[in-house]
Design a protein around this motif. Structure first.
Motif, PDB file in Angstrom:
ATOM      1  N   VAL A  84       8.761   7.375  15.908  1.00 49.54           N
ATOM      2  CA  VAL A  84       9.273   6.575  14.791  1.00 49.54           C
ATOM      3  C   VAL A  84       9.399   7.493  13.577  1.00 49.54           C
ATOM      4  O   VAL A  84       8.703   8.503  13.469  1.00 49.54           O
ATOM      5  N   SER A  85      10.280   7.127  12.674  1.00 51.24           N
ATOM      6  CA  SER A  85      10.467   7.919  11.459  1.00 51.24           C
ATOM      7  C   SER A  85      11.248   7.087  10.460  1.00 51.24           C
ATOM      8  O   SER A  85      11.620   5.942  10.722  1.00 51.24           O
ATOM      9  N   ALA A  86      11.511   7.676   9.312  1.00 49.86           N
ATOM     10  CA  ALA A  86      12.375   7.084   8.294  1.00 49.86           C
ATOM     11  C   ALA A  86      12.914   8.234   7.466  1.00 49.86           C
ATOM     12  O   ALA A  86      12.377   9.343   7.499  1.00 49.86           O
ATOM     13  N   HIS A  87      13.966   7.968   6.746  1.00 47.46           N
ATOM     14  CA  HIS A  87      14.492   9.022   5.884  1.00 47.46           C
ATOM     15  C   HIS A  87      13.558   9.283   4.705  1.00 47.46           C
ATOM     16  O   HIS A  87      13.355  10.436   4.316  1.00 47.46           O
ATOM     17  N   TYR A  88      12.978   8.190   4.161  1.00 51.56           N
ATOM     18  CA  TYR A  88      12.120   8.334   2.989  1.00 51.56           C
ATOM     19  C   TYR A  88      10.864   7.488   3.148  1.00 51.56           C
ATOM     20  O   TYR A  88      10.873   6.430   3.797  1.00 51.56           O
ATOM     21  N   LEU A  89       9.789   7.963   2.518  1.00 47.87           N
ATOM     22  CA  LEU A  89       8.539   7.225   2.414  1.00 47.87           C
ATOM     23  C   LEU A  89       8.168   7.182   0.939  1.00 47.87           C
ATOM     24  O   LEU A  89       8.078   8.229   0.285  1.00 47.87           O
ATOM     25  N   GLU A 145       1.429  10.358   8.539  1.00 45.06           N
ATOM     26  CA  GLU A 145       1.091  11.045   9.785  1.00 45.06           C
ATOM     27  C   GLU A 145       1.797  10.420  10.976  1.00 45.06           C
ATOM     28  O   GLU A 145       2.302  11.134  11.856  1.00 45.06           O
ATOM     29  N   ARG A 146       1.866   9.111  11.006  1.00 44.54           N
ATOM     30  CA  ARG A 146       2.529   8.443  12.127  1.00 44.54           C
ATOM     31  C   ARG A 146       4.034   8.723  12.126  1.00 44.54           C
ATOM     32  O   ARG A 146       4.632   8.976  13.175  1.00 44.54           O
ATOM     33  N   LEU A 147       4.649   8.680  10.965  1.00 43.86           N
ATOM     34  CA  LEU A 147       6.090   8.902  10.874  1.00 43.86           C
ATOM     35  C   LEU A 147       6.482  10.340  11.210  1.00 43.86           C
ATOM     36  O   LEU A 147       7.649  10.602  11.511  1.00 43.86           O
ATOM     37  N   CYS A 148       5.514  11.243  11.158  1.00 43.43           N
ATOM     38  CA  CYS A 148       5.773  12.646  11.480  1.00 43.43           C
ATOM     39  C   CYS A 148       5.189  13.053  12.835  1.00 43.43           C
ATOM     40  O   CYS A 148       5.253  14.230  13.202  1.00 43.43           O
TER      41      CYS A 148
END
Length: 246
Positions: free
Chosen positions: A46-51, A37-40
């Motif tokens: 904030v984000s990342a390519h993969y989780l 939820e935080r990464l989106c």
């Protein structure tokens, strides 16, 4: 390897550099759902390519050609815009923020197996050298601790991911230098750390920056003893890694 495409983060922009690095993080949050939820969340920025979840599930949040916002302020091998030059993998793990009753929570085998498979697929698509597979703490040693000393870097290296060297089976842990010391030997290890990729000046003085970098180095390449000091074993490990560089 199955990758979930159902969750997408709005937190990305265009790259300014070609992809040359792979950065591994832990989420440092209580649950994988909270991290997702935080990464989106557009407010979080904030984000990342993969989780990668504990059970091995993988969610792709940002397309690889886009610049995800995972690294923040840092420097590795002279590159400061790490977000532009890297692919970021967030790994669900409470880390230092949410330890369990036995200390740092383990990375389950299912999770590590999928991280290896995902990393291999990424390395197969881009010219990412072994010395450019790093942790968040390597590029930002004063700010970050992830993916932590409990992350199995040696296991990834055995699978062909990242830089590793054969070290002495009975290490010599005699302390050579402590905070505040000034010596040619400090300059030698600073030079080696800089060659590996750390952002460190060769001053010959064991200053606060050197202490942070030594801590990050030990988290990655000597996780069983994070003293933050310079001992003979660390000097030998730095030398062994430098000899693997071109």
């Amino acid at each position: 390897m199955k990758i979930d495409q159902a969750h997408k983060s709005p937190n990305f922009n265009e790259r300014a550099l070609p992809i040359s690095q792979l950065v591994l993080h832990y989420t440092g949050m209580e649950t994988g759902q909270a991290a997702l939820e935080r990464l989106c969340d557009p407010e979080a920025k904030v984000s990342a390519h993969y989780l990668v979840f504990e059970d091995g599930r993988i969610a792709q949040l940002v397309e690889e050609e886009k610049r995800a916002w995972h690294a923040g302020v840092g420097n590795w091998r002279g590159i400061k815009d790490i977000n532009s030059s890297s692919i970021g993998i967030e790994i669900v793990n409470g880390g230092h923020n949410f330890p369990d009753s036995d200390g740092l929570p383990p990375y389950p085998d299912e999770q590590i197996n999928e991280i290896i498979a995902l990393s291999k697929s990424i390395l197969g698509r881009y010219d990412i050298q072994a010395w450019n597979v790093i942790g968040h703490s390597d590029l930002a040693p004063e700010r970050k601790e992830d993916p932590g000393e409990h992350f199995p870097w040696s296991g990834l290296a055995a699978a062909g991911i990242g830089l590793w060297a054969d070290f002495e089976p009975e290490p010599d842990r005699r302390i050579l230098f402590e905070l505040g010391d000034r010596d040619r030997g400090v300059a030698i290890i600073q030079q080696g750390l800089a060659q590996i990729g750390y952002d460190i000046a060769v001053t010959g003085q064991f200053d606060e920056r050197t202490k942070f970098v030594m801590t990050a180095f030990q988290r990655h390449w000597r996780p069983d003893d994070i003293s933050s000091l310079i001992d003979m074993d660390c000097l030998q490990r730095v030398g062994a890694l430098v000899r693997l560089l071109p």
